[in-house]
Enzyme design. Structure first.
Site, PDB file in Angstrom:
ATOM      1  N   ASP A 298      34.855  34.003  42.253  1.00 28.53           N
ATOM      2  CA  ASP A 298      35.783  34.988  41.697  1.00 28.53           C
ATOM      3  C   ASP A 298      34.996  35.857  40.704  1.00 28.53           C
ATOM      4  O   ASP A 298      33.850  35.562  40.377  1.00 28.53           O
ATOM      5  CB  ASP A 298      36.899  34.188  40.997  1.00 28.53           C
TER       6      ASP A 298
ATOM      7  N   GLU B  28      32.651  41.141  40.780  1.00 26.48           N
ATOM      8  CA  GLU B  28      32.496  42.611  40.973  1.00 26.48           C
ATOM      9  C   GLU B  28      31.224  43.135  40.311  1.00 26.48           C
ATOM     10  O   GLU B  28      30.693  44.103  40.832  1.00 26.48           O
ATOM     11  CB  GLU B  28      33.730  43.326  40.423  1.00 26.48           C
TER      12      GLU B  28
ATOM     13  N   ASP C 236      44.458  40.137  42.587  1.00 25.80           N
ATOM     14  CA  ASP C 236      45.630  39.876  41.748  1.00 25.80           C
ATOM     15  C   ASP C 236      46.807  40.781  42.087  1.00 25.80           C
ATOM     16  O   ASP C 236      47.126  41.726  41.355  1.00 25.80           O
ATOM     17  CB  ASP C 236      45.237  40.040  40.275  1.00 25.80           C
TER      18      ASP C 236
HETATM   19  C1  NOJ Z   1      41.162  36.200  38.658  1.00 24.97           C
HETATM   20  C2  NOJ Z   1      41.486  35.861  40.082  1.00 24.97           C
HETATM   21  O1  NOJ Z   1      41.792  36.999  40.806  1.00 24.97           O
HETATM   22  C3  NOJ Z   1      42.629  34.858  40.095  1.00 24.97           C
HETATM   23  O2  NOJ Z   1      42.938  34.544  41.424  1.00 24.97           O
HETATM   24  C4  NOJ Z   1      42.234  33.635  39.313  1.00 24.97           C
HETATM   25  O3  NOJ Z   1      43.315  32.735  39.269  1.00 24.97           O
HETATM   26  C5  NOJ Z   1      41.845  34.020  37.894  1.00 24.97           C
HETATM   27  N1  NOJ Z   1      40.801  35.014  37.924  1.00 24.97           N
HETATM   28  C6  NOJ Z   1      41.371  32.817  37.077  1.00 24.97           C
HETATM   29  O4  NOJ Z   1      40.249  32.264  37.651  1.00 24.97           O
END
Ligand code: NOJ
Length: 923
Positions: free
Chosen positions: A517, A520, A593
């Site tokens: 995660d 980017e 998200d």
């Molecule tokens: C951002 C991610 O997009 C999300 O899916 C994750 O739960 C959080 N970071 C925490 O790791």
């Protein structure tokens, strides 16, 4: 003193954290007007470019030319005397098998540019070079000026026009154009310069200053697609499948589509702003030419305008008016032109052509195609045990339980919070004893803690990305002060990969897989929540030059780690948020998200279809929406739609209420259970399609127009989608829907899989909808394999028998395929698999082998039911050959599910082995 600093850091952290998790803040991100290269490029008028292609030769199988500015033929190759004057550029153009043209434009080293511009390595697959057709010669001719022609493919040629400079592909016989470059003269190439006194190159955005040591270095140009009704692709944006024009007469002017990998919390569902990943690949489709594609291999920030018809009315450019056309403008901050034209002409040709450059998708393990349960966070071992056992208690299948960042010791990846997870190995083994896997998160930001082994090694070995002054870059992310591994360096990737060895990643076991995660990369206090563009990578590459590929390299290194830990035998599973062309070779992506809103459910479909069109077929969206609390109806619908999309995972933010499928009352549990079970019944079909994607690049979930390229009504439909050639899925995206309008293409008959009802294609049908499911149709002429017994996970299904659903077409025929292998290793590459084609015709079903005859893969699985849709027969029995047995034909259920009471013709218990040759004749 130290405590004040710590307090200050803490306050800053909470401030950043808080500001970060509140809703999307437009002003945190640059728009085109605040991005000088974009603003400059967008304001240029057609015919701005005055380059001429000259000195055209054939060199090493390529057509090579110089691109010069008129009157500068006699160039002094001395950098100092050419200040502010552009040097000639070098064009090289190569032709590859199957209708692919590649051309590069770069600075000429003869003029000693201050450094080599970045060309993205590690994306184009090595096999691609072997497909090069070595050009021997060109022919000369005149098309609006002197032009050079080379053979491209049967019936197609590539043309370089000298003055004004243009590159295009056309059909040889008709002269019709397919795709073209610089037709409108918007090409511009800002060359690197050495900074002199007085040069003000810094760029400011909010509190950040970018030093831009080599001055402006952007590239822009126009690309035209001919015979195009619509253009698609260039993810990632939360927009419709069809890319709407961003500029032009009568067009509501918007920002260009931005490709800049960003951590955007609570993104908008209808916006051209950049999200987590970038693929600069656009496809066009239209009734007259069919499909073509353009791919720009470039990892810097990009902005792309789709220009509405008539945008060029004031220029004197004349283009064939009998060819419908879509013009586009491409702008990038840095890099070189490394561009590909794909001639199609069918949609599947274009995706295959793109896949031959960037690779097909990795074959997933079977477990990864099942349902995944995630949450930020499952708190501790007891929580994990509880969630796992509830799935069993409620008879809901699932394959993977996920742990988010809170499972670690203070966001130090590869560690465990030992108070919450004291026995990680036992926990994984316990899950695996019921056939289930676990996934843990590993992000690229490394906590700057001298006692953390990863940080110690990375800083000692110089493995971090550097800031503009040459120090380890230090930014804020989940662990607080963090540095970022420089994944662009192969040596560092190899070091990182070793961290997944069981001895290094203490507490990991072979059933543990990984989630990448924030790659980017996300930097909470960086410009636009990412890394400054003047940060430095291995080889003195500026971050601006490779920003969009950073996450790709991280994903690659992690995937290589999982491969290494099992000696190359176990197929990795790594989910990544950031992506770039080639990502499909390393794993899965999800759309980040999203929000628990109907519109986000709706937009997830075109987002996933677009990813599939651009190579990344194994993708999905957080079921239920990451932020917010979905109302129960939305949650149920989300499961029903997502069950047909390639990657199927429920996930939610820590502030949301718990939403595991059993928390909403008996009826809703039943509905979500049904949706997940339906997914499991179709896993043999999905797995067969994943294999197709692995071999050819054709995606699992497809826009309708990919299957029906001549049916105009499908071109901008993104509410429905195809799973393979056989299933059409119509999502339901509104509250209390009691019917759905479904366009069923072509002259096929479509069988509603809820009832078996046949619908005529070629029109829009209004079908009833209940809360129980969404409309899904099987196309006539197809055979779909299923496994209908309910189990707890894919592992338990391994030896289950199959059901074949035959939907016959007007001539009483149908065809389908089934692919099976061990579901986990790479032995399929040595031919260890079963691949059958089922052909139904003249009342007989035949199973034909498509696997190598030497295949060593065995399965005792049988076929326990064969369902016939649309076949009218009075036969009561069928004969099976070669065993010469007779079996009964009766009425039976179409689906084994609560409340579904349809009766369809069923050949009961043929019990033929799936791996054998056989036929079954209706008597
Ligand atoms: C951002 C991610 O997009 C999300 O899916 C994750 O739960 C959080 N970071 C925490 O790791």
């Amino acid at each position: 003193m130290k405590s004040i600093v710590v307090l200050h850091h803490l306050l800053l952290f909470f401030f950043l954290l808080f500001s970060h998790v509140s809703s999307w803040k437009k002003e945190e991100f640059r728009n085109c007007n605040q991005t000088p290269f974009c603003k400059r490029a967008r304001s240029r008028k057609p015919q701005h470019c005055n380059l001429i292609a000259t000195d055209v030769t054939i060199n090493d199988g390529d057509l090579v030319a110089k691109l010069i500015t008129p009157n500068r033929f006699e160039q002094n190759p001395d950098q100092n005397s050419t200040d502010f004057q552009p040097n000639p550029l070098i064009l090289s153009l190569s032709v590859y098998q199957d209708g692919i043209l590649r051309f590069k434009i770069d600075e000429d080293p003869v003029y000693n540019p201050p450094k080599k511009r970045f060309q993205v390595p590690d994306v184009v697959v090595s096999e691609f070079e072997s497909k090069k057709l070595w050009l021997q010669r060109y022919t000369k001719g005149v098309i609006d000026g002197e032009s050079f022609f080379v053979y491209l493919f049967d019936g197609y040629e590539a043309v370089v026009r000298s003055d004004p400079f243009e590159v295009f592909v056309r059909e040889q016989s008709s002269g019709k154009r397919v795709v073209s470059f610089n037709t409108h003269g918007l090409f511009d190439f800002e060359q690197l310069r050495v900074k002199k006194e007085g040069d003000e190159w810094e760029e400011r955005f909010r509190t950040h200053t970018d030093s831009r040591p080599f001055g402006p270095q952007s590239i822009s140009f126009d690309v035209s697609f001919y015979g195009a009704d619509f253009v698609y692709g260039i993810p990632e944006h939360a927009t419709s499948l069809v890319l709407k024009p961003t500029k032009g007469p009568g067009v509501e002017e918007s920002e260009p589509y931005r490709l800049f990998n960003l951590d955007v919390f609570e993104y908008l569902h209808e916006s051209p702003f950049g999200l987590y990943g970038s693929i600069p690949f656009m496809l066009s489709h239209g009734k007259s030419h069919g499909t073509s594609g353009f791919f720009w291999l470039n990892a810097a920030e990009m902005q792309i305008d789709v220009l509405g018809t008539g945008w060029d009315a004031e220029s004197s450019i004349v283009l064939p008016s009998d060819q419908k056309r879509i013009d586009t403008l491409w702008m990038s901050e840095a890099g070189i032109v490394d561009a590909f034209f794909f001639i199609g002409p069918k949609p599947k040709d274009v995706v295959k052509q793109y896949a031959s450059v960037t690779g097909t998708s990795a074959m997933p393990q079977l477990f990864a195609t099942g349902y995944h349960q995630c949450r930020w966070n499952y708190r501790d071992e007891e929580d994990v045990k509880n969630v796992d056992s509830k799935f069993d208690e409620h008879d809901i299948p699932y394959d993977v339980l996920w742990l988010d960042i809170e499972h670690t010791d203070g966001k130090r990846y590869f560690t465990w919070d030992r108070a919450l997870f004291p026995h990680p190995e036992e926990m994984q083994k316990d899950l695996f004893s019921r056939g289930r896997r676990m996934v843990t998160i590993v992000d690229p930001h490394i906590k700057r803690d001298d006692n953390y082994h990863i940080h110690k090694e990375a800083s000692k070995n110089g493995y971090y990305v550097k800031d503009a002054s040459g120090k380890d870059f230090d930014g804020w992310c989940w662990p607080g002060s963090s540095s970022y591994i420089d994944m662009v360096n192969p040596e560092i990737r190899s070091w990182w990969a070793d961290k997944f060895a069981y001895s290094e990643y203490v507490g990991s076991t072979p059933s543990l897989y990984i989630w990448n995660d924030m790659n980017e990369p996300s930097v909470f206090n960086g410009p636009e929540v990412t890394m400054p563009r003047d940060a430095l990578h291995y080889g003195k590459v500026e971050h601006r030059e490779l920003h969009n590929a950073y996450g790709y390299y991280f994903h690659m290194a992690t995937s290589e780690g999982l491969l290494k830990r099992e000696g190359g035998k176990d197929r990795p599973f790594v989910l990544s948020r950031a992506f770039f062309p080639g990502t499909q070779r390393y794993g899965t992506v999800w759309t980040g998200d999203n929000i628990a809103e109907w519109e986000h459910l709706r937009v997830s479909v075109p987002m996933i279809l677009t990813l599939g069109l651009t190579g990344i077929t194994f993708s999905g969206a957080d079921v239920g929406g990451f932020f917010g609390n979905p109302d129960t109806e939305l949650l149920v619908r989300w499961y029903q739609v997502a069950a047909y999309l390639p990657f199927f995972r429920g996930h939610a933010h820590h502030d949301t209420k718990r939403r595991e499928p059993w928390l909403f009352g008996e009826r809703n549990t039943e509905l979500m259970r049904d949706a997940i079970r339906v997914r499991y019944t179709y896993l043999p079909y999905f797995y067969t399609l994943f294999r197709e994607a692995n071999v050819t690049g054709v995606p699992v979930a497809r826009p309708l127009w990919m299957e029906f390229p001549y049916v105009e009504a499908t071109f901008n439909n993104d509410e429905a989608f195809m799973v393979g050639t056989g299933l059409l899925v119509q999502g339901v995206y509104a509250q209390r829907a009691r019917d759905a309008t479904v366009y069923l293409p072509s002259d096929h008959t479509w069988y509603d899989l809820r009832s078996g009802t046949a619908y005529k294609g070629g029109k829009t049908q209004k079908v009833e909808v209940t809360d129980a499911d969404i409309p899904v149709f099987q196309r006539s002429g197809t055979i779909i394999p299923r496994k209908d017994r309910f189990r707890r996970s894919t592992v338990q299904m391994e030896n289950d028998p199959y059901t074949l659903v035959i939907a016959v077409d007007g001539s009483g025929s149908a065809e389908g395929e089934l692919y099976i292998d061990d579901g986990k290793s790479y032995e399929f590459k040595e031919g260890a698999y079963i691949h059958r084609r089922f052909i139904f015709s003249n009342g007989m079903l035949t199973s034909v082998n498509l696997a190598p005859s030497t295949s060593k893969f065995e399965s005792d699985c049988t076929i326990e039911r064969i369902i016939l849709l649309g076949h009218t027969t009075k036969s009561k029995t069928a004969r099976i050959e070669p065993s010469n047995q007779v079996t009964d034909i009766e009425l039976g259920p179409l689906q084994i599910r609560s409340g579904v009471r349809s009766s369809v013709l069923t050949i009961r218990k043929p019990n033929v082995r799936v791996s054998d040759d056989w036929n079954i004749k209706l008597l």
